[in-house]
Design a protein around this motif. Sequence first.
Motif, PDB file in Angstrom:
ATOM      1  N   VAL A   1      -6.106   0.461 -17.873  1.00  0.00           N
ATOM      2  CA  VAL A   1      -7.029  -0.607 -17.467  1.00  0.00           C
ATOM      3  C   VAL A   1      -7.459  -1.443 -18.663  1.00  0.00           C
ATOM      4  CG1 VAL A   1      -9.315  -1.079 -16.500  1.00  0.00           C
ATOM      5  CG2 VAL A   1      -7.840   0.649 -15.441  1.00  0.00           C
ATOM      6  N   LEU A   2      -7.948  -0.806 -19.731  1.00  0.00           N
ATOM      7  CA  LEU A   2      -8.388  -1.552 -20.912  1.00  0.00           C
ATOM      8  C   LEU A   2      -7.206  -2.199 -21.627  1.00  0.00           C
ATOM      9  CD1 LEU A   2     -11.229   0.510 -22.644  1.00  0.00           C
ATOM     10  CD2 LEU A   2     -11.341  -1.816 -21.762  1.00  0.00           C
ATOM     11  N   PHE A   3      -6.100  -1.495 -21.701  1.00  0.00           N
ATOM     12  CA  PHE A   3      -4.917  -2.051 -22.349  1.00  0.00           C
ATOM     13  C   PHE A   3      -4.493  -3.351 -21.679  1.00  0.00           C
ATOM     14  CE2 PHE A   3      -0.264  -2.420 -22.487  1.00  0.00           C
ATOM     15  CZ  PHE A   3      -0.055  -2.491 -23.855  1.00  0.00           C
ATOM     16  N   GLU A   4      -4.456  -3.358 -20.354  1.00  0.00           N
ATOM     17  CA  GLU A   4      -4.052  -4.561 -19.646  1.00  0.00           C
ATOM     18  C   GLU A   4      -5.102  -5.658 -19.747  1.00  0.00           C
ATOM     19  OE1 GLU A   4      -2.443  -4.020 -15.748  1.00  0.00           O
ATOM     20  OE2 GLU A   4      -1.319  -2.210 -16.321  1.00  0.00           O
ATOM     21  N   ALA A   5      -6.379  -5.274 -19.830  1.00  0.00           N
ATOM     22  CA  ALA A   5      -7.435  -6.282 -20.019  1.00  0.00           C
ATOM     23  C   ALA A   5      -7.285  -6.970 -21.368  1.00  0.00           C
ATOM     24  CB  ALA A   5      -8.806  -5.624 -19.905  1.00  0.00           C
ATOM     25  N   LYS A   6      -6.839  -6.224 -22.369  1.00  0.00           N
ATOM     26  CA  LYS A   6      -6.691  -6.801 -23.707  1.00  0.00           C
ATOM     27  C   LYS A   6      -5.398  -7.593 -23.858  1.00  0.00           C
ATOM     28  CE  LYS A   6      -7.323  -2.767 -25.649  1.00  0.00           C
ATOM     29  NZ  LYS A   6      -7.470  -1.689 -26.659  1.00  0.00           N
ATOM     30  N   THR A   7      -4.321  -7.136 -23.218  1.00  0.00           N
ATOM     31  CA  THR A   7      -3.020  -7.766 -23.431  1.00  0.00           C
ATOM     32  C   THR A   7      -2.627  -8.741 -22.330  1.00  0.00           C
ATOM     33  OG1 THR A   7      -1.826  -5.990 -22.295  1.00  0.00           O
ATOM     34  CG2 THR A   7      -2.224  -5.716 -24.666  1.00  0.00           C
ATOM     35  N   GLY A   8      -3.226  -8.595 -21.154  1.00  0.00           N
ATOM     36  CA  GLY A   8      -2.900  -9.479 -20.046  1.00  0.00           C
ATOM     37  C   GLY A   8      -1.663  -9.087 -19.273  1.00  0.00           C
ATOM     38  N   ALA A   9      -1.084  -7.926 -19.565  1.00  0.00           N
ATOM     39  CA  ALA A   9       0.122  -7.484 -18.858  1.00  0.00           C
ATOM     40  C   ALA A   9       0.222  -5.975 -18.939  1.00  0.00           C
ATOM     41  CB  ALA A   9       1.374  -8.133 -19.457  1.00  0.00           C
ATOM     42  N   SER A  10       1.004  -5.401 -18.046  1.00  0.00           N
ATOM     43  CA  SER A  10       1.239  -3.964 -18.077  1.00  0.00           C
ATOM     44  C   SER A  10       2.195  -3.632 -19.212  1.00  0.00           C
ATOM     45  CB  SER A  10       1.839  -3.497 -16.750  1.00  0.00           C
ATOM     46  OG  SER A  10       3.159  -4.012 -16.597  1.00  0.00           O
ATOM     47  N   ALA A  11       2.208  -2.373 -19.618  1.00  0.00           N
ATOM     48  CA  ALA A  11       3.128  -1.949 -20.670  1.00  0.00           C
ATOM     49  C   ALA A  11       4.580  -2.225 -20.273  1.00  0.00           C
ATOM     50  CB  ALA A  11       2.926  -0.460 -20.965  1.00  0.00           C
TER      51      ALA A  11
END
Length: 495
Positions: free
Chosen positions: A352-362
């Motif tokens: 959740v936080l990763f996508e909030a920061k990067t704007g995309a899924s891994a």
Amino acid sequence: MTVLRTEETEREAPSARRLGPDLQIAAEVVGADRVTPLPAGLGPNVSRYRSRAVAGVVRPRTAEEVRRLVELFADDDLAPLHAFSTGGNWGLGSREPARDGAVAVDLAGLDRIRALDTAGGWAVLEPGVTQASLAERLAGTGRMLNLTASSAHTSVVGNALDRGVGLRRQRVDDLAGLEVALPSGELIRVGWWPVPHMTTPVYAHGLGPSLLPLFVQSNLAVVTAAAVRLLPRPEALRVVRLDFRPEVLGQVAAEIRSWVSQGLARGVVKMYNEAAARAYGSPPGLHLAHVCVDGSRRAVDALTRIVTEEAAGSGLFQDVSSTDATDPDSPRHEVARLVERAYAGEPDAADVLFEAKTGASAARLDQDGGFLFFLPLVPFTGPALARADELLAQVRAETGIRCGSTANALDADVVDCVITIRFDRDDGAAVERAHRAHDRLHELFAADGFTPYRLGIEDADRADRPAPDPEARAFARRLKELVDPHCAIAPGRYA
């Protein structure tokens, strides 16, 4: 890794694919079904670096297969090898090699946790083991992983080998031993390694010259496994959130440094500028700091009280909170809960936080995202961090790029900065501007003595510049020539 295939090769049986001589040799080791020609390269990367020409990708499943590949390709008549773990070296090149012409070796299939000892505090991991898979094995035990703030689905070993930063300490400090495949055909273990039926203390340096550091940020060998230290799981943990105005950054840094130097904080204190703080729910115009305290419940209660009182008494902070994670009515409850869980070694599998920061899924970041990383070291002093902020403002004035910045306090003296340069990947002018900002950051920070601790694939020429002694770099190159005379492994990467 998702391998890109053409429609034609999808229809063909593996044995029918036309493999060049290099890939035919690889297929003899791993099987034709584990080799894929990639005439168009490895696919897009989030930094919009030029896609390198590669012969194809090879997907071994065992350390022995890797050893054999390295031995066979240690020949100047064959293409060099470029190994990667899960391919999540985002912002620095993702899966891409530094130079054209390599055979890519995807180590994601080496995904075993070979051994785990929570009493002794160690695990032996292959490169394909992710943060999420190791954390799942550690759930309910007295040990935890030094988690990073990246995706739960990134490699533990790969990040440590490139000196990534965890939430508890720099990841390289987690490495106790390495298993490496050398161009000579040897598979050796350096540092500490578990001995069957014996209890040996975990001590990475051994006797005589310490060999483990030779294989960190190194192209001397291919790492097939690592002995990784596991941290004791604290009884309790809390993260104090501090919002502050950008103009008091230098004073805030001095205040927080005093807490770190006196042992009030545990783990890595993180300070975010306004652009980076948005993902954590900070109000517009404010910077943010996260200060972790942990230990016994009584110790956490006492330390939290001391830190919050010190923060309030300083008059530097707009808001001081230690209850967001436990108060379901807090507007920042969910974010704070995820932050505390990460410090406690519990990754969010949903990112959740990763996508909030990067704007995309891994899984889609290389296709849909756009950013570069610039990663310098800065002294942990108020004037130095204020100066770094001024340099970011200068780059914004010159290029129009507003960089996100996270300052990670490794200890009371050193901060590693993660500076993010975002851009619209479909806007050619924006991509060019972002890369110009990246180059300018390197120039400006180097002029102030703030040297990088990690480099992207197009920055090999910068590796020599911060060296305190050019003869030391020359010595490293002589080691490369001795160990890998035909430059069979990752040419152009760091050494």
